[in-house]
Motif scaffolding. Structure first.
Motif, PDB file in Angstrom:
ATOM      1  N   GLN A  97       0.830  -1.203   0.000  1.00 28.06           N
ATOM      2  CA  GLN A  97       0.000   0.000   0.000  1.00 28.06           C
ATOM      3  C   GLN A  97       0.866   1.255   0.000  1.00 28.06           C
ATOM      4  O   GLN A  97       0.559   2.231  -0.701  1.00 28.06           O
ATOM      5  CB  GLN A  97      -0.917   0.005   1.223  1.00 28.06           C
ATOM      6  N   LEU A  98       1.964   1.245   0.773  1.00 21.46           N
ATOM      7  CA  LEU A  98       2.855   2.401   0.800  1.00 21.46           C
ATOM      8  C   LEU A  98       3.513   2.626  -0.555  1.00 21.46           C
ATOM      9  O   LEU A  98       3.659   3.769  -1.003  1.00 21.46           O
ATOM     10  CB  LEU A  98       3.916   2.232   1.888  1.00 21.46           C
ATOM     11  N   GLN A  99       3.916   1.543  -1.224  1.00 21.79           N
ATOM     12  CA  GLN A  99       4.514   1.684  -2.545  1.00 21.79           C
ATOM     13  C   GLN A  99       3.500   2.237  -3.541  1.00 21.79           C
ATOM     14  O   GLN A  99       3.826   3.085  -4.370  1.00 21.79           O
ATOM     15  CB  GLN A  99       5.058   0.343  -3.030  1.00 21.79           C
ATOM     16  N   GLU A 100       2.264   1.773  -3.434  1.00 22.42           N
ATOM     17  CA  GLU A 100       1.217   2.274  -4.320  1.00 22.42           C
ATOM     18  C   GLU A 100       0.965   3.760  -4.039  1.00 22.42           C
ATOM     19  O   GLU A 100       0.824   4.562  -4.976  1.00 22.42           O
ATOM     20  CB  GLU A 100      -0.067   1.477  -4.116  1.00 22.42           C
ATOM     21  N   ARG A 101       0.917   4.132  -2.774  1.00 21.62           N
ATOM     22  CA  ARG A 101       0.709   5.545  -2.428  1.00 21.62           C
ATOM     23  C   ARG A 101       1.886   6.402  -2.865  1.00 21.62           C
ATOM     24  O   ARG A 101       1.705   7.540  -3.301  1.00 21.62           O
ATOM     25  CB  ARG A 101       0.472   5.692  -0.928  1.00 21.62           C
ATOM     26  N   ASP A 102       3.106   5.859  -2.755  1.00 23.20           N
ATOM     27  CA  ASP A 102       4.276   6.606  -3.229  1.00 23.20           C
ATOM     28  C   ASP A 102       4.186   6.847  -4.729  1.00 23.20           C
ATOM     29  O   ASP A 102       4.509   7.940  -5.210  1.00 23.20           O
ATOM     30  CB  ASP A 102       5.565   5.852  -2.891  1.00 23.20           C
ATOM     31  N   ALA A 103       3.751   5.824  -5.471  1.00 26.08           N
ATOM     32  CA  ALA A 103       3.593   5.980  -6.915  1.00 26.08           C
ATOM     33  C   ALA A 103       2.517   7.017  -7.232  1.00 26.08           C
ATOM     34  O   ALA A 103       2.692   7.856  -8.125  1.00 26.08           O
ATOM     35  CB  ALA A 103       3.247   4.633  -7.556  1.00 26.08           C
ATOM     36  N   GLN A 104       1.413   6.976  -6.480  1.00 25.08           N
ATOM     37  CA  GLN A 104       0.352   7.962  -6.691  1.00 25.08           C
ATOM     38  C   GLN A 104       0.847   9.367  -6.346  1.00 25.08           C
ATOM     39  O   GLN A 104       0.520  10.328  -7.049  1.00 25.08           O
ATOM     40  CB  GLN A 104      -0.870   7.616  -5.843  1.00 25.08           C
ATOM     41  N   ALA A 105       1.625   9.486  -5.280  1.00 25.51           N
ATOM     42  CA  ALA A 105       2.155  10.794  -4.886  1.00 25.51           C
ATOM     43  C   ALA A 105       3.116  11.325  -5.955  1.00 25.51           C
ATOM     44  O   ALA A 105       3.092  12.516  -6.286  1.00 25.51           O
ATOM     45  CB  ALA A 105       2.857  10.709  -3.533  1.00 25.51           C
ATOM     46  N   ALA A 106       3.952  10.445  -6.506  1.00 25.40           N
ATOM     47  CA  ALA A 106       4.876  10.876  -7.560  1.00 25.40           C
ATOM     48  C   ALA A 106       4.095  11.333  -8.793  1.00 25.40           C
ATOM     49  O   ALA A 106       4.447  12.349  -9.420  1.00 25.40           O
ATOM     50  CB  ALA A 106       5.830   9.735  -7.920  1.00 25.40           C
ATOM     51  N   GLU A 107       3.040  10.605  -9.128  1.00 27.97           N
ATOM     52  CA  GLU A 107       2.195  10.992 -10.266  1.00 27.97           C
ATOM     53  C   GLU A 107       1.526  12.334  -9.990  1.00 27.97           C
ATOM     54  O   GLU A 107       1.461  13.205 -10.875  1.00 27.97           O
ATOM     55  CB  GLU A 107       1.137   9.914 -10.538  1.00 27.97           C
ATOM     56  N   ALA A 108       1.031  12.546  -8.777  1.00 21.92           N
ATOM     57  CA  ALA A 108       0.393  13.809  -8.420  1.00 21.92           C
ATOM     58  C   ALA A 108       1.405  14.959  -8.475  1.00 21.92           C
ATOM     59  O   ALA A 108       1.080  16.056  -8.961  1.00 21.92           O
ATOM     60  CB  ALA A 108      -0.234  13.708  -7.034  1.00 21.92           C
ATOM     61  N   GLU A 109       2.628  14.734  -7.998  1.00 23.92           N
ATOM     62  CA  GLU A 109       3.658  15.766  -8.061  1.00 23.92           C
ATOM     63  C   GLU A 109       3.988  16.121  -9.510  1.00 23.92           C
ATOM     64  O   GLU A 109       4.172  17.300  -9.846  1.00 23.92           O
ATOM     65  CB  GLU A 109       4.920  15.303  -7.333  1.00 23.92           C
ATOM     66  N   ARG A 110       4.047  15.111 -10.378  1.00 26.47           N
ATOM     67  CA  ARG A 110       4.319  15.363 -11.793  1.00 26.47           C
ATOM     68  C   ARG A 110       3.202  16.203 -12.405  1.00 26.47           C
ATOM     69  O   ARG A 110       3.464  17.163 -13.139  1.00 26.47           O
ATOM     70  CB  ARG A 110       4.452  14.043 -12.556  1.00 26.47           C
ATOM     71  N   ARG A 111       1.946  15.861 -12.067  1.00 24.34           N
ATOM     72  CA  ARG A 111       0.817  16.637 -12.592  1.00 24.34           C
ATOM     73  C   ARG A 111       0.836  18.062 -12.058  1.00 24.34           C
ATOM     74  O   ARG A 111       0.519  19.015 -12.784  1.00 24.34           O
ATOM     75  CB  ARG A 111      -0.502  15.957 -12.226  1.00 24.34           C
ATOM     76  N   VAL A 112       1.207  18.238 -10.776  1.00 26.89           N
ATOM     77  CA  VAL A 112       1.290  19.583 -10.200  1.00 26.89           C
ATOM     78  C   VAL A 112       2.339  20.405 -10.942  1.00 26.89           C
ATOM     79  O   VAL A 112       2.117  21.577 -11.280  1.00 26.89           O
ATOM     80  CB  VAL A 112       1.589  19.522  -8.682  1.00 26.89           C
ATOM     81  N   LYS A 113       3.510  19.798 -11.229  1.00 25.05           N
ATOM     82  CA  LYS A 113       4.559  20.513 -11.962  1.00 25.05           C
ATOM     83  C   LYS A 113       4.081  20.887 -13.361  1.00 25.05           C
ATOM     84  O   LYS A 113       4.344  22.002 -13.837  1.00 25.05           O
ATOM     85  CB  LYS A 113       5.831  19.661 -12.039  1.00 25.05           C
ATOM     86  N   ASP A 114       3.374  19.946 -14.017  1.00 21.30           N
ATOM     87  CA  ASP A 114       2.834  20.245 -15.352  1.00 21.30           C
ATOM     88  C   ASP A 114       1.834  21.394 -15.280  1.00 21.30           C
ATOM     89  O   ASP A 114       1.833  22.291 -16.126  1.00 21.30           O
ATOM     90  CB  ASP A 114       2.175  19.008 -15.959  1.00 21.30           C
TER      91      ASP A 114
END
Length: 178
Positions: A97-114
């Motif tokens: 679950q933590l790995q999945e949340r980390d992946a989701q957080a990285a995706e969210a950070e990428r979208r925020v930067k975009d």
């Protein structure tokens, strides 16, 4: 090789003097009976064939207490092992679950930067459009004055409006084309 002879003449051990000692004789044993014991009675020697030892026997109480203690230890060991296995499964699930949340957080950070890049680009474009609007507005007002002078058939107003409009539109053209 020769063997010693054990006869009266060659006996290496001399005979003992005196009569042989008398040993006590055992009491005569009665002959066994062939009749089985009466029903309901068990033999009196040996351990009981089934069930628990008699409660009044100290050995029976000790054995019973040791058996209960061993059983409790076995149950506790099984419970501990079960908790260990369950905890390992929970830890593995939590890690996933933590790995999945980390992946989701990285995706969210990428979208925020975009989105931040898109916002910055939109702000730049807005500032360019605002600047162009501010430059074009005087030119459009002068054009309106020219149309008003033509409608009123006033040549002096028309000449002044054309002169001011030409200057304002030349300035707007320089800003927009650059």
């Amino acid at each position: 090789m020769s063997y010693p002879s054990y006869g009266p003449e060659g006996n290496p051990y001399p005979p003992q003097a005196g009569p042989a000692p008398a040993y006590p004789q055992p009491a005569p044993v009665p002959p066994p009976t062939s009749a089985p014991p009466p029903l309901g009675l068990s033999p009196t020697s040996g351990p009981p064939p089934f069930g628990l030892p008699p409660a009044d026997s100290p050995m029976g109480i000790t054995t019973l207490l040791l058996a209960v203690a061993c059983f409790l230890l076995l149950v506790l060991a099984g419970a501990g092992f079960g908790l260990y296995v369950n905890e390992r499964g929970t830890v593995s699930d939590t890690r996933a679950q933590l790995q999945e949340r980390d992946a989701q957080a990285a995706e969210a950070e990428r979208r925020v930067k975009d989105m931040e890049a898109a916002r910055a680009a939109a702000e730049d474009e807005l500032s360019d459009v605002t600047e162009q609007r501010d430059v074009l507005m005087p030119c459009m007002r002068r054009a309106q004055e020219i149309f008003d002078a033509l409608r009123g058939d006033d040549d002096d107003k028309l000449a002044t409006a054309l002169e001011l409009g030409d200057a304002a539109c030349a300035k707007a053209e320089d800003v927009v084309d650059s």
